[in-house]
Design a protein around this motif. Sequence first.
Motif, short mmCIF file in Angstrom:
data_model
loop_
_atom_site.label_atom_id
_atom_site.label_comp_id
_atom_site.label_asym_id
_atom_site.label_seq_id
_atom_site.Cartn_x
_atom_site.Cartn_y
_atom_site.Cartn_z
N VAL A 155 75.49 -10.27 52.14
CA VAL A 155 74.92 -11.45 51.47
C VAL A 155 74.10 -11.04 50.25
N ILE A 156 73.11 -10.16 50.43
CA ILE A 156 72.29 -9.71 49.29
C ILE A 156 72.21 -8.19 49.20
N GLN B 201 71.61 -22.43 52.43
CA GLN B 201 71.89 -23.86 52.57
C GLN B 201 72.80 -24.11 53.77
N ALA B 202 73.69 -23.14 54.06
CA ALA B 202 74.60 -23.28 55.19
C ALA B 202 73.95 -22.89 56.52
N GLN B 203 72.90 -22.05 56.46
CA GLN B 203 72.34 -21.48 57.69
C GLN B 203 70.99 -22.06 58.10
N VAL B 204 70.21 -22.56 57.15
CA VAL B 204 68.85 -23.00 57.44
C VAL B 204 68.75 -24.51 57.31
N GLU B 205 68.39 -25.15 58.38
CA GLU B 205 68.30 -26.60 58.37
C GLU B 205 67.28 -27.08 57.34
N GLY B 206 67.70 -28.00 56.50
CA GLY B 206 66.82 -28.58 55.49
C GLY B 206 66.73 -27.80 54.20
N PHE B 207 67.32 -26.60 54.15
CA PHE B 207 67.23 -25.80 52.93
C PHE B 207 68.21 -26.34 51.89
N ARG B 208 67.72 -26.49 50.64
CA ARG B 208 68.56 -26.94 49.54
C ARG B 208 68.28 -26.10 48.29
N GLY B 209 69.35 -25.63 47.67
CA GLY B 209 69.24 -24.91 46.42
C GLY B 209 69.30 -25.88 45.26
N PRO B 210 69.26 -25.37 44.03
CA PRO B 210 69.24 -23.94 43.67
C PRO B 210 67.88 -23.31 43.96
N LEU B 211 67.81 -21.97 43.75
CA LEU B 211 66.56 -21.26 44.02
C LEU B 211 66.29 -20.21 42.96
N THR B 212 65.04 -19.83 42.87
CA THR B 212 64.63 -18.68 42.08
C THR B 212 63.89 -17.73 43.00
N SER C 89 56.03 -10.80 39.97
CA SER C 89 56.78 -10.57 38.74
C SER C 89 58.22 -10.94 38.99
N ALA C 90 58.91 -11.34 37.94
CA ALA C 90 60.29 -11.75 38.08
C ALA C 90 61.15 -10.60 38.57
N ASP C 91 62.16 -10.90 39.36
CA ASP C 91 63.04 -9.89 39.90
C ASP C 91 64.48 -10.34 39.69
N SER C 92 65.34 -9.42 39.26
CA SER C 92 66.71 -9.77 38.93
C SER C 92 67.72 -9.14 39.88
N VAL C 93 67.25 -8.53 40.99
CA VAL C 93 68.15 -7.83 41.90
C VAL C 93 68.93 -8.81 42.76
N LEU C 94 68.30 -9.85 43.24
CA LEU C 94 68.97 -10.77 44.16
C LEU C 94 70.00 -11.64 43.44
N ASP C 95 71.13 -11.82 44.09
CA ASP C 95 72.14 -12.77 43.63
C ASP C 95 71.71 -14.14 44.14
N THR C 96 70.99 -14.87 43.31
CA THR C 96 70.37 -16.11 43.78
C THR C 96 71.40 -17.20 44.13
N GLN C 97 72.53 -17.21 43.46
CA GLN C 97 73.53 -18.23 43.77
C GLN C 97 74.13 -17.98 45.16
N THR C 98 74.50 -16.73 45.43
CA THR C 98 75.05 -16.39 46.74
C THR C 98 74.02 -16.64 47.83
N LEU C 99 72.77 -16.26 47.55
CA LEU C 99 71.70 -16.47 48.53
C LEU C 99 71.48 -17.94 48.80
N ALA C 100 71.46 -18.75 47.75
CA ALA C 100 71.25 -20.19 47.92
C ALA C 100 72.37 -20.82 48.75
N ASP C 101 73.60 -20.43 48.46
CA ASP C 101 74.74 -20.97 49.22
C ASP C 101 74.63 -20.59 50.70
N TYR C 102 74.25 -19.34 50.95
CA TYR C 102 74.14 -18.86 52.32
C TYR C 102 73.03 -19.60 53.08
#
Length: 345
Positions: A98-99, A19-30, A4-17
Amino acid sequence: MTSSADSVLDTQTLADYLQAQVEGFRGPLTATKFKGGQSNPTYRIDAASGRYVLRRKPPGKLLASAHAVEREYRVLQALQGSAVAVAQPLHLCEDDSVIGSAFYLMSFVPGRVHWDPALPDATPEQRTFYYHRAVDTLIALAQLDVAACGLADYGKPGNYFVRQIARWSEQYRASETETLVAMDRLIEALPAAAPADDGRIALVHGDFRLDNLMWSDSGELLAVVDWELSTLGHPLADLGYYCMALRLPRNPVLPGLASLQRDSLGIPDEAALLGRFGTATGLDPGDAWPFHLAFHFFRLAAIAQGVMKRALQGNASSEQALAAGRMAGTIAQMGWEVLDRGAAK
């Protein structure tokens, strides 16, 4: 998995983090919260670079040593390439800013979870296969060389059951909301009933049940998940917990198997499961089997009580948290009855 959809996570902050920490990771994300998970909230992460899974500590005040996602991450790292199938860990974040709590990211395993241990969509032959395959994983855990995979210091060696009784007694008291006579009896009686330590040490999953296994459509076991309660302990520990499902009642919160005609369903009985495990490992609980079952009823009741406490505080992960918490008394009573009957024999 149902989600089910969840609105607790700040997806923009998480995506930015990420993308900087995990090789190959690219946002945006849901982020979509998976069904279940009374303890550590778990999310499917759909990003531009692919699909992942994130597990986090729940927000709010937590019991000491609970919700240890850091330990889960370490186990996933240690089990890579072993006979125990797990997802690939990708990144651990211990920065709460971060989250809002610590979390880790792992690979997405495109498998199926069987939430009902009765396996209603399976044939009798398939059910037998699933139950045997699960026991084969317990055998692999029992035979795992913990030192060789870097887990020699993952827990205290020896006297596993006595230490666990003390730990879960403390956890239960810390989350106690009402008097449960059966729990008081178990806390008093279990230490004396524990079998003598035989020196065997294994990696214990701590929550080994059918809905913590992921399967392919063809029946291949793809991953064992939810290692939050894992530690070093006795190799019989997970077997007792796994067999407990045969005795639990059937209800929406704890879909046990007690009232079903298991023979006709193709679900092996306790003797068959213990025999398969014992033949491969040389371990037989013998007369101590009532203790093993009672210990796990006690432990599950303590876990359910913790879920109840978090639900009353408003920070439990599942909508069914209150219902699960209310099962603590029933579970404890089952544990006391099996220990009392065993002691009387």
